[in-house]
Design a protein around this motif. Structure first.
Motif, short mmCIF file in Angstrom:
data_model
loop_
_atom_site.label_atom_id
_atom_site.label_comp_id
_atom_site.label_asym_id
_atom_site.label_seq_id
_atom_site.Cartn_x
_atom_site.Cartn_y
_atom_site.Cartn_z
N GLY A 67 0.64 -1.13 0.11
CA GLY A 67 0.04 0.25 0.01
C GLY A 67 0.77 1.20 0.10
N ASN A 68 0.45 2.26 0.90
CA ASN A 68 1.22 3.44 0.76
C ASN A 68 2.20 3.60 1.92
OD1 ASN A 68 -0.81 3.90 2.59
ND2 ASN A 68 -0.94 5.98 2.33
N LEU A 69 3.08 2.30 2.28
CA LEU A 69 4.08 2.48 3.08
C LEU A 69 5.00 3.60 3.42
CD1 LEU A 69 5.44 -1.06 3.03
CD2 LEU A 69 4.43 -0.41 5.06
N GLN A 70 5.32 4.34 2.40
CA GLN A 70 6.06 5.44 2.37
C GLN A 70 5.21 6.78 3.17
OE1 GLN A 70 4.53 4.47 -0.31
NE2 GLN A 70 3.61 6.02 -1.38
N SER A 98 5.56 -1.32 -6.74
CA SER A 98 5.16 -1.93 -7.75
C SER A 98 3.77 -1.61 -8.08
CB SER A 98 4.70 -3.64 -6.96
OG SER A 98 3.65 -3.42 -6.19
N SER A 99 3.05 -2.37 -9.00
CA SER A 99 1.65 -1.69 -9.43
C SER A 99 0.76 -1.87 -8.29
CB SER A 99 1.19 -2.69 -10.53
OG SER A 99 1.05 -3.83 -10.10
N SER A 100 1.09 -2.49 -7.23
CA SER A 100 0.13 -2.30 -5.96
C SER A 100 0.36 -1.32 -4.94
CB SER A 100 -0.09 -3.76 -5.53
OG SER A 100 -0.46 -4.78 -6.18
N GLY A 101 1.50 -0.52 -5.28
CA GLY A 101 1.96 0.36 -4.27
C GLY A 101 3.52 0.02 -3.76
N ALA A 102 3.69 0.36 -2.59
CA ALA A 102 4.94 0.15 -1.86
C ALA A 102 4.84 -1.33 -1.32
CB ALA A 102 5.47 1.10 -0.92
N GLU A 103 5.64 -2.16 -1.43
CA GLU A 103 5.56 -3.61 -0.55
C GLU A 103 6.88 -3.70 0.05
OE1 GLU A 103 4.41 -6.96 -3.34
OE2 GLU A 103 4.12 -5.50 -4.98
#
Length: 174
Positions: A67-70, A98-103
């Protein structure tokens, strides 16, 4: 629309466009919500269970997922009367986009000083995020842990009283 130039040649490039619908987050966010959107997990890592009053120890919290971990802020903590934050926490980010956000994960290390003595609970850490797939807030928490803290008659914590003078505190008033 974009015009590309190569030497004396120009080429016009035009996009077909995409529509993105952005929904606002619901108003009923839990108090422990710090901005996370995606799917996450939280855990507390390796806390020493046998300490002496006045010891400073590292409490490590790991938030992992996609998600938006950042953009996630540190979880709010209520340490109670038996612990005090000793310095600023350190934050280590270990994620890729990735295409899903930050992993990946974020690791937050808090240095805590134990003030109380005896068998005292290390409070749970609460963390909430919004899951766009389920379209609701998810509340997570670490387990509360009991630490065995040996009394230390040499430990004196200076506290400011309401009169402004320093007073010694040895944990007996907890």
């Amino acid at each position: 629309e974009l015009t590309l130039h190569y030497g004396f040649q120009t080429r016009k490039v035009e996009s077909t466009g995409s529509k993105i619908t952005v929904k606002a987050l619901p108003d009923d966010a839990p108090v422990s919500f710090t901005g996370g959107v995606g799917s996450f997990a939280i855990k507390r890592l390796g806390v020493s269970k046998n300490l002496k009053q006045g010891d400073v120890f590292a409490m490590v919290i790991e938030i992992s997922g996609t998600g938006n971990l950042q953009q996630i802020s540190k979880p709010n903590m209520d340490l109670g009367k038996n612990y005090t934050l000793y310095g600023d926490p350190t934050i280590k980010e270990d994620f890729a986009y990735s295409s899903s956000g930050a992993e990946g994960k974020i690791t937050i290390t808090y240095n805590l000083q134990v003030i109380g003595k005896g068998n005292i609970a290390l409070p749970e850490i609460q963390f909430s995020y919004f899951d766009p797939t389920k379209e609701k807030y998810i509340e997570l928490k670490t387990e509360s842990e009991v630490l065995s803290v040996e009394a230390n008659e040499n430990f004196q914590l200076a506290q400011k009283s309401t009169s402004g003078k320093s007073e010694n505190f040895n944990g007996d008033q907890l």
